[in-house]
Motif scaffolding. Structure first.
Motif, PDB file in Angstrom:
ATOM      1  N   ASP A  53      87.762  -2.923 119.125  1.00 24.57           N
ATOM      2  CA  ASP A  53      87.845  -4.351 118.785  1.00 24.57           C
ATOM      3  C   ASP A  53      86.633  -4.767 117.956  1.00 24.57           C
ATOM      4  N   LYS A  54      85.455  -4.267 118.365  1.00 32.75           N
ATOM      5  CA  LYS A  54      84.230  -4.645 117.657  1.00 32.75           C
ATOM      6  C   LYS A  54      84.265  -4.117 116.219  1.00 32.75           C
ATOM      7  N   LEU A  55      84.705  -2.867 116.065  1.00 32.20           N
ATOM      8  CA  LEU A  55      84.790  -2.305 114.710  1.00 32.20           C
ATOM      9  C   LEU A  55      85.743  -3.118 113.848  1.00 32.20           C
ATOM     10  N   LYS A  56      86.852  -3.530 114.454  1.00 38.17           N
ATOM     11  CA  LYS A  56      87.831  -4.309 113.689  1.00 38.17           C
ATOM     12  C   LYS A  56      87.213  -5.635 113.251  1.00 38.17           C
ATOM     13  N   ALA A  77      85.047  -8.968 108.916  1.00 38.99           N
ATOM     14  CA  ALA A  77      83.917  -9.720 108.364  1.00 38.99           C
ATOM     15  C   ALA A  77      83.593  -9.258 106.947  1.00 38.99           C
ATOM     16  N   GLN A  78      84.011  -8.055 106.625  1.00 38.82           N
ATOM     17  CA  GLN A  78      83.759  -7.553 105.277  1.00 38.82           C
ATOM     18  C   GLN A  78      84.967  -7.695 104.373  1.00 38.82           C
ATOM     19  N   GLY A  79      85.857  -8.567 104.758  1.00 39.41           N
ATOM     20  CA  GLY A  79      86.974  -8.883 103.885  1.00 39.41           C
ATOM     21  C   GLY A  79      88.111  -7.878 103.938  1.00 39.41           C
ATOM     22  N   PRO A 138      84.736 -13.572 101.131  1.00 41.81           N
ATOM     23  CA  PRO A 138      86.064 -13.417 101.735  1.00 41.81           C
ATOM     24  C   PRO A 138      85.989 -12.645 103.054  1.00 41.81           C
ATOM     25  N   ILE A 139      86.720 -13.135 104.055  1.00 43.39           N
ATOM     26  CA  ILE A 139      86.854 -12.351 105.276  1.00 43.39           C
ATOM     27  C   ILE A 139      88.296 -11.877 105.366  1.00 43.39           C
ATOM     28  N   GLY A 140      88.502 -10.786 106.058  1.00 46.70           N
ATOM     29  CA  GLY A 140      89.832 -10.195 106.158  1.00 46.70           C
ATOM     30  C   GLY A 140      90.561 -10.707 107.384  1.00 46.70           C
ATOM     31  N   GLY A 141      91.434  -9.876 107.918  1.00 47.35           N
ATOM     32  CA  GLY A 141      92.176 -10.323 109.090  1.00 47.35           C
ATOM     33  C   GLY A 141      92.905  -9.177 109.754  1.00 47.35           C
ATOM     34  N   LEU A 142      93.241  -9.404 111.022  1.00 47.12           N
ATOM     35  CA  LEU A 142      94.017  -8.420 111.770  1.00 47.12           C
ATOM     36  C   LEU A 142      95.460  -8.446 111.299  1.00 47.12           C
ATOM     37  N   ARG A 151      99.561  -9.878 100.289  1.00 51.60           N
ATOM     38  CA  ARG A 151      99.890 -11.305 100.274  1.00 51.60           C
ATOM     39  C   ARG A 151     100.606 -11.718 101.548  1.00 51.60           C
ATOM     40  N   PHE A 152     101.190 -10.750 102.230  1.00 51.54           N
ATOM     41  CA  PHE A 152     101.778 -10.987 103.554  1.00 51.54           C
ATOM     42  C   PHE A 152     100.671 -10.976 104.611  1.00 51.54           C
ATOM     43  N   LEU A 153      99.837  -9.946 104.565  1.00 56.42           N
ATOM     44  CA  LEU A 153      98.808  -9.766 105.601  1.00 56.42           C
ATOM     45  C   LEU A 153      97.834 -10.950 105.652  1.00 56.42           C
ATOM     46  N   GLU A 154      97.595 -11.556 104.482  1.00 58.73           N
ATOM     47  CA  GLU A 154      96.600 -12.627 104.407  1.00 58.73           C
ATOM     48  C   GLU A 154      96.996 -13.881 105.181  1.00 58.73           C
TER      49      GLU A 154
END
Lengths: 797, 354
Positions: A504-507, A512-514, B116-120, B347-350
Motif C-alpha cells: 500500500d505504501k509503495l502504491k 504521488a509521482q503521477g 500531477p499525481i496519479g491514482g489507483l 483517460r479511463f484510469l484518471e
C-alpha cells in the motif's frame, strides 16, 4: 429448465398470477431466469372464413377475399396466394395486428383496392408442421377442425400459456422435472400436490421369455429396470403432449419417442426405448466397454469407447452409452413392433466423466450427472406404461426387469429443534418446523423433549444434517424473518499483513509521482515473451501453461509483467494519449518444475512503464530510487544487460547482493514489436526482495549545531568512467568530516577533449563538535584529489 | 549651497530664520514623492552640510547667554523634522507598497501549477473502501495463492470430484491437480487450517473462470471472501455484517434481502440483494425493474467444511460470503463494459482515485 405453466397446473392448483408465483418461487430457492407469455407473440390474428373470392381487376396474381370474421360485416383483404378457396378457414391478421415474426400489419391499398389486413402463412406465424398440420405448406395456412370464424388464433394454437425458465440449483436434482417443481409449488402455496398415479393394463405374456438382462458392473449401475411393449401402434402423439414437449424445447417425433421424452421431463427420470429387432440375441448386458469397442450414436457420430465407460450391450456390441445416448441401431422406427423400455440409475460421476470424455451432453446425461432418485426409476417406468395404455400405443407384456442390490432405507435425522433456531438466530415455533418439513414430504415428528425426527425421502439425498433441515425450514418460513444483528465479540480493528501494508505504501509513493495503476490478466499469450528477445534458456520462458485456455492469447501464466505493461502502453500510445506513467503490482508465476507438479511460486512484482516528452532514463531512475529508498538500505546501481532494454541505457539495482530491480529504456526492436513509436521506459521490481529487508527503527538524529564548509570539485576524466565510481572514491577519501557528495554537473563538448567529460561535485564537510576552518578540511581535500588522480580524474583548471 | 546662509546676526534675527526654515522644510517634505527625494531632503537639512547643522555652527556668533536658548530651539526643530521625516518615510513606503501590490495583481482565474499525481485502479479504489469497512468490524485481511490445488478450491469446500456443483464453474487447469482458483473461498480453508476460532477474515483476490470475454464477463475477475467462525454465530449475524457493509457502500437507507440459493460450502446458502441505490427500489434500468441488485453470495459455513478443517461444528458455527469486486466497481461508477477495467486507457484510469 423450461416449463409450461399449463403443464404445472395439471398437478397443482395455481390460482395466482404468474409473476407472483415466480416471486414466491424465487424466495423459496428457485431462481426464475425468464417468463415468456406465449399469448404476447401475436395479437389481433383471428380465424376468418373466405366467403367470396374475386380476381383483382388490375393484377393477375392478386385476389380479393371477403372474409367472415364473426362480425356483421365481412372484411375485405387482397392476397397474392393461390391456395385459397371459398369456404376455407384461414388465419387473418387484422388491421393493427402483430405477428410472431415481428410484422405489424396495417390496412392499405393493393393496386388501388383496399385491403384491411393480411392472410397468414404458417411461416408468418412462426409455425412448424409439428405445431400445426399444414403449417409448412407453401401459401396460406388452411385451418382444420372448423374453428368458428372470429376465434382468436392464440386459442386455436393453444398460446394461452406461459413458459417459465427455472434455474435449478445443483443440490436439487429432484426438481429437474415438472413434477419436482410442481411439488415445490404445492409446498410454497400450501396446496395439495396431485401427482399422477400410474395404472395400466397388461396383455399377459412374460418378459423373461422376451429378453435376458444382466448387470455386470453394479457399481456403475445400482438399479436397472425394464418392461416390454409389443404390437406397437406408432403414430403422432396427441396435441397436449406435443405442446408440453414443445414448451420444454423438444421436438415431437412419434408417440413412443414422445412418451420417453415426456416421462423424462415430467418425472426427471430419463427413459430409453430399445427396438427389440436390433437387440441381438435378445439379451442386454450393462457392462463396462471393452477396449477399442465402438458405437455410432443416434446423432450419427462414431465413438471409440474406453473400459471406464458404461454401456448397454446386446449379445454382439454396445447398443447404448449408459445414460448418455442410444446407438443408431436401437432407434425406434415407424415399423418397430416390439420395444424394451429402460428406466435405470447410473452412477452420476461415471456418466459425467463419460459424457465429458466423448463430448456429449444430453437432456438425459445432464439429469444422471446430477444424481437421480433410485426409487424414482419404477415410478417413471409405470408412468410410461400408463401413457402407452392411454395413447393405445402398444400392448404391455407382464413382468418387470428390476436388477439392483439392496435398496436404501429412508434415512432418519434427529435434531434438537432449538439447534435450528440457534444456527439461524431466529425463533421459529417448533410446530411450524414440523409442519413445513411435512409439507416438504419429510415426515417429521417432534418429541416431548423437542427433538425433531425427520424421515428423509429418497429423492432428497441432499439433506444430510442439521444445517440442511435448517435451510429447508428457513426457505419456506421466509428469509425476511432473518433480522440483522450487529457484529458481536471482541472489538478490535482488523489487521493487514506487513506485506500488504508495505505494498500500500509503495502504491501511495507511485501515485504521488503521477503514476496510475493498471490491472491486466494473469495469463498472456504464449508468444508474448518472444517479443522480449530473451535467450532460449531464460527462466522467463519457463512458464506454466493452461491445459484448457480460452485461446492462445490467454494460455500462459506470466513470468514477468513487462509484456502486459507494454501492451497497455501501446494501447494508450496508439490512441494518441501523449504521455503515460503507469504501474502494476501483481504476481509473476515461477514454476519449479515443468509441467508443474506443485503450485508455482507467486512472486509479487511491481512493474513500471512510461513514455512522454518529459521522460528519460533518469526520470525513470528517480522513480525507482524513491521506491527502493523505502528499504532504508544502501542501494547500488550498475549497468545491466537485459536483451529487451537499450544496451546503453539500462541498470539493475542491488540491496546487498540481492538484485531488486531492473530498469531502463526499451530496446527499439521491442518498441517496434509493440507499435510504440516513442522512447519507452520500464522497470520491474522484485517486491519480496525489497520487503525482506528488515526495517530499522526510525530514530531521531540531532540537527547540526555547527555550520558546514562547502567545496566544489570540477574534474576531467574519461567519458566512460561511471560517476558512481568517482563518488565512491570521494567518499572513501573524504573521511569522517565529509557529510555529503552531490553531483551537480556533467559536461561533454566544446572545450573538453574528445573521449573525456567534465564532472562537478559539491562537497559538504561538517563536524559535530566545532565550526570547521579551511585548514581543518585541507588534508581531506588533498587526499580526495590524490585518490581521484589515481582513478584518472584530474582537477579542471 | 544651503538656502539659508547664516551670518553672524542678532539672536532675534536667528529666531526668525529658524521659523522660516521650519516652514520651508515642512513644505518641502510634504512635496517629497520618492525615497530618493526623501534622502536628498535629509541631506539638505540634516546632513553634515545641511541647513540645520550650519545654523548650529552659526550660533558661535551669538552672545553667550543666548546660545543655550538658541541651541534648544534648533534641537527642537531638528527633532520636529526628524519626526516628520520618519512619518513621511512611513507614508511613502506605504503608498509605494500599495502601488506595487496594485501592479502585481494576477488573473486568479488562470489555472494553478500542479505536480500531477496519479491514482489507483478503480478496482482497488473500491477494494480499499471495502477493506476499510471490514477492518473496522475487526476482520483481518489475508490472501492466498491464485494457483490452487484441487483440494483447497474444491474438495475441502465440499465439492468432491465429479460433483455436479463443479459444473457451476468452468475451471482453468494447469495440471491434473492444479488450477486457477475459481473462488476466493479457497482462502477459507487455508485460514481455518492456520488459525483457531474466533476467526474473522476477509480475503480479497483474483479469481478465474473460463468465461468468454464480453461486456459483462471476464475470465479474470476479483472477489472478496469473508469468513467468521466463533461460538454461537448465526445467520442474523451474517445479515448484520452485510447490512453494515451495504449501508457504508450504498448508503444508510439501503435494504438487504436474502434469497435462498445453493453453494456447496455453505448451508443454508443465500444470494444477497440490496435495494437499488439508483431508484431506491422502485425499479429502473439498472436493477432491471426489480428494485434489487444482486451483490453477493453467502451462507452458514457447511458443517463438513468446518470439520474438515479440524473445527468441531457442534461447538462452532460460522458464516462466509463472497463479494464480486468487479460488479461492485462497475455499478458504483456506472461503467457499462467490464472490459474497460482491463484495457487501462489512461483517460479511463484518471477518472477514479479522487
Amino acid at each position: 429448465m423450461l416449463i409450461s405453466l399449463n403443464w404445472l397446473k395439471r398437478y397443482v392448483d395455481i390460482d395466482l398470477p404468474v409473476a407472483e408465483l415466480c416471486d414466491r418461487m424465487v424466495m423459496s430457492g428457485f431462481e426464475v431466469e425468464s417468463i415468456t407469455d406465449l399469448s404476447q407473440t401475436m395479437s389481433r390474428v383471428v380465424v376468418g372464413q373466405i366467403v367470396k373470392l374475386e380476381k383483382h381487376p388490375d393484377a393477375d396474381k392478386l385476389q380479393i377475399c371477403q372474409l367472415d370474421i364473426g362480425e356483421a360485416e365481412p372484411v375485405q383483404i387482397v392476397t397474392g396466394a393461390d391456395n385459397v378457396f371459398e369456404g376455407a378457414l384461414v388465419p387473418v391478421a387484422l388491421h393493427d395486428s402483430h405477428l410472431p415474426n415481428g410484422m405489424h400489419i396495417k390496412k392499405g391499398k393493393l393496386r388501388g383496392v383496399p385491403s384491411n389486413g393480411m392472410l397468414c402463412s404458417g411461416e408468418e406465424l412462426c409455425l412448424k408442421e409439428s405445431d400445426y398440420p399444414g403449417a409448412e405448406v407453401y401459401g396460406i395456412m388452411i385451418l382444420k377442425d372448423s374453428p368458428a370464424p372470429g376465434t382468436d388464433m392464440r386459442e386455436v394454437l393453444h398460446l394461452d400459456d406461459y413458459i417459465i425458465d427455472f434455474k435449478i440449483t445443483a443440490n436439487r436434482p429432484d426438481c429437474q422435472s415438472v413434477l419436482g417443481v410442481a411439488r415445490e409449488i404445492a409446498v410454497v402455496l400450501n396446496k395439495p400436490f396431485n401427482a399422477p398415479r400410474p395404472e395400466y393394463t397388461t396383455v399377459g405374456g412374460n418378459i423373461h421369455d422376451e429378453i435376458k438382462v444382466s448387470v455386470e458392473d453394479t457399481d456403475l449401475c445400482p438399479r436397472y429396470m425394464g418392461r416390454i411393449v409389443k404390437n406397437l401402434r406408432i403414430g403422432p402423439s396427441p396435441d397436449w403432449m406435443k405442446r408440453c414437449l414443445k414448451a420444454a424445447g423438444m421436438r415431437p417425433i412419434n408417440n413412443i419417442v414422445d412418451i420417453t421424452n415426456f416421462v423424462m421431463l415430467e418425472t426427471g427420470q430419463p427413459m430409453h426405448a430399445f427396438d427389440m429387432r436390433h437387440v441381438a440375441g435378445n439379451e442386454l448386458c450393462i457392462r463396462r466397454a471393452k477396449p477399442g469397442e465402438t458405437i455410432t450414436t443416434l446423432d450419427g457420430k462414431a465413438h471409440t469407447l474406453t473400459p471406464d465407460m458404461l454401456v448397454i450391450a446386446d449379445r454382439d456390441e454396445p447398443s447404448c452409452i449408459a445414460g448418455i445416448m442410444g446407438g443408431e441401431n436401437s432407434e425406434i422406427e415407424d415399423d418397430t413392433t416390439t420395444l424394451f423400455f429402460e428406466s435405470a440409475k447410473f452412477r452420476r460421476d461415471s456418466v459425467r466423466r463419460t459424457g465429458r470424455a466423448l463430448g456429449i451432453r444430453t437432456e438425459s446425461s445432464g439429469r444422471f450427472e446430477r444424481g437421480l432418485d433410485i426409487m424414482g426409476a419404477s415410478y417413471a417406468l409405470d408412468r410410461a406404461l400408463q401413457l402407452i395404455c392411454e395413447l393405445d400405443a402398444g400392448d404391455i407384456i407382464d413382468g418387470t426387469i428390476d436388477l439392483h442390490d439392496a435398496l436404501p432405507e429412508p434415512r432418519t435425522l434427529t435434531v434438537p429443534a432449538q439447534r435450528i433456531n440457534d444456527l439461524l438466530g431466529v425463533d421459529i415455533p417448533f410446530e411450524t418446523m414440523v409442519d413445513i418439513l411435512n409439507r416438504l414430504h419429510i415426515e417429521t415428528t417432534l418429541s416431548a423433549d423437542n427433538v425433531l425426527t425427520a424421515k428423509i425421502p429418497s429423492f432428497r439425498d441432499d439433506i444430510e444434517g442439521r444445517a440442511d433441515l435448517a435451510e429447508e425450514v428457513m426457505r419456506i418460513y421466509g428469509y425476511d424473518h432473518i433480522i440483522g444483528t450487529p457484529m458481536r465479540g471482541e472489538v478490535a480493528r482488523g489487521q493487514k499483513r506487513p506485506q500488504q501494508i508495505k505494498t500500500d505504501k509503495l502504491k501511495r509513493l507511485m501515485i504521488a509521482q503521477g503514476m496510475y495503476e493498471i490491472a491486466t490478466y494473469s495469463f498472456i499469450s504464449s508468444k508474448a515473451v518472444d517479443t522480449l528477445n530473451l535467450a532460449e534458456n531464460d527462466v522467463r520462458r519457463q512458464a506454466v501453461t493452461l491445459l484448457n485456455p480460452l485461446g492462445e492469447e490467454y494460455s500462459t501464466m506470466r513470468t514477468q509483467l513487462i509484456t502486459s505493461m507494454l501492451t497497455v502502453l501501446s494501447t494508450n500510445y496508439n490512441r494518441k494519449v501523449p504521455a503515460a506513467r503507469l504501474f502494476e503490482a501483481s504476481k509473476a508465476f515461477r514454476a519449479t518444475t515443468l509441467p508443474p507438479t506443485e503450485q508455482p511460486e507467486e512472486a509479487p512484482v511491481l512493474c513500471i512503464g512510461m513514455y512522454g516528452k518529459e521522460e528519460d532514463f533518469f526520470t525513470l531512475k528517480g522513480v525507482v530510487e524513491t521506491l527502493l529508498e523505502t528499504a532504508g538500505e544502501k542501494v547500488t546501481y550498475t549497468a545491466s544487460n537485459e536483451p529487451y532494454l537499450h544496451p546503453g541505457r539500462q541498470a539493475e539495482a542491488y540491496i546487498g547482493d540481492k538484485k531488486v530491480a531492473v530498469f531502463g529504456e526499451l530496446h527499439p526492436d521491442v518498441s517496434a514489436a509493440y507499435d510504440l513509436g516513442t522512447r519507452v521506459y520500464t522497470a520491474e521490481i522484485e517486491l519480496n526482495t525489497l520487503f525482506d529487508v528488515e526495517a530499522k527503527p526510525v530514530l531521531y538524529r540531532a540537527l547540526p549545531r555547527f555550520p558546514a564548509v562547502e567545496r566544489d570539485l570540477a574534474l576531467l576524466c574519461d567519458a566512460d568512467l561511471p560517476v558512481a565510481e568517482i563518488e565512491e572514491v570521494i567518499r572513501k577519501a573524504g573521511g569522517k568530516l565529509l557529510e555529503t557528495v552531490a553531483l551537480f554537473d556533467v559536461y561533454q563538448g566544446n572545450q573538453i577533449e574528445k573521449g573525456k567529460k567534465s564532472v562537478a561535485f559539491n562537497l559538504l564537510f561538517r563536524s559535530s563538535e566545532e565550526t570547521l576552518s579551511d585548514t581543518q578540511i585541507e588534508p581531506a581535500m588533498q587526499k580526495i584529489i590524490k585518490k581521484l588522480h589515481e582513478k584518472g580524474c584530474d582537477l579542471r583548471s | 549651497m544651503s538656502p539659508f546662509p547664516l551670518h553672524k546676526k542678532e539672536g532675534k534675527e536667528m529666531q526668525e530664520k529658524l521659523q522660516a526654515l521650519k516652514v520651508q522644510a515642512l513644505a518641502e517634505l510634504e512635496a517629497v514623492q520618492t525615497p530618493q527625494e526623501l534622502e536628498e531632503f535629509r541631506v539638505r537639512y540634516m546632513g553634515k552640510k545641511g541647513s540645520l547643522t550650519e545654523l548650529l555652527r552659526g550660533m558661535g556668533s551669538l552672545p553667550a547667554e543666548e546660545r543655550p536658548k538658541m541651541g534648544q530651539l534648533v534641537n527642537e526643530l531638528r527633532q520636529l523634522l526628524d519626526g516628520a521625516l520618519t512619518e513621511r518615510a512611513g507614508a511613502l513606503q506605504k503608498s509605494l507598497q500599495e502601488q506595487k501590490l496594485k501592479e502585481e495583481k494576477l488573473d486568479v482565474t488562470m489555472p494553478g501549477k500542479t505536480k500531477p499525481i496519479g491514482g489507483l485502479h478503480p478496482l482497488n479504489v473500491v477494494l480499499n473502501d471495502v477493506i476499510d469497512i471490514f477492518q473496522s468490524m475487526g476482520f483481518d485481511v489475508v490472501d492466498g495463492p491464485e494457483v490452487e490445488t484441487d483440494h483447497y478450491n474444491f474438495e475441502a469446500l465440499n465439492v468432491p470430484q465429479d460433483h455436479p456443483a463443479r459444473d457451476m464453474q468452468d475451471t482453468f487447469y494447469l495440471a491434473e491437480n492444479l488450477l486457477l482458483r475459481t473462488q476466493t473461498s479457497a482462502a477459507q480453508i487455508r485460514t481455518m487450517e492456520q488459525r483457531k476460532p474466533p476467526i474473522r477474515i476477509i480475503c480479497p483476490g483474483r479469481v478465474f473462470r473460463a468465461d468468454e470475454v464480453d461486456a459483462t464477463h471476464s475470465p479474470v475477475f476479483h472477489q472478496i471472501e469473508g469468513l467468521v467462525v466463533d461460538k454461537g454465530v448465526t445467520m442474523c449475524d451474517l445479515k448484520g455484517v452485510l447490512e453494515q457493509f451495504a449501508h457504508e457502500i450504498y448508503g444508510p437507507d439501503t435494504k438487504v434481502k436474502f434469497r435462498p440459493s445453493f453453494f456447496p460450502f455453505t448451508e443454508p446458502s443465500v444470494e444477497v440483494d440490496v435495494s437499488c441505490s439508483e431508484c431506491g427500489g422502485k425499479g429502473c434500468r439498472v436493477c432491471k425493474d426489480s428494485g434489487w441488485i444482486e451483490i453477493l453470495g453467502a451462507g452458514m459455513v457447511h458443517p463438513r467444511v468446518l470439520s474438515g478443517c479440524g473445527i468441531d461444528p457442534e461447538e462452532y458455527s460460522g458464516f462466509a460470503f463472497g463479494i464480486g469486486l468487479d460488479r461492485l466497481t462497475t455499478t458504483r461508477y456506472k461503467i457499462s463494459d467490464i472490459r474497460l477495467l482491463f484495457e487501462n486507457d489512461l483517460r479511463f484510469l484518471e477518472q477514479f482515485d479522487k
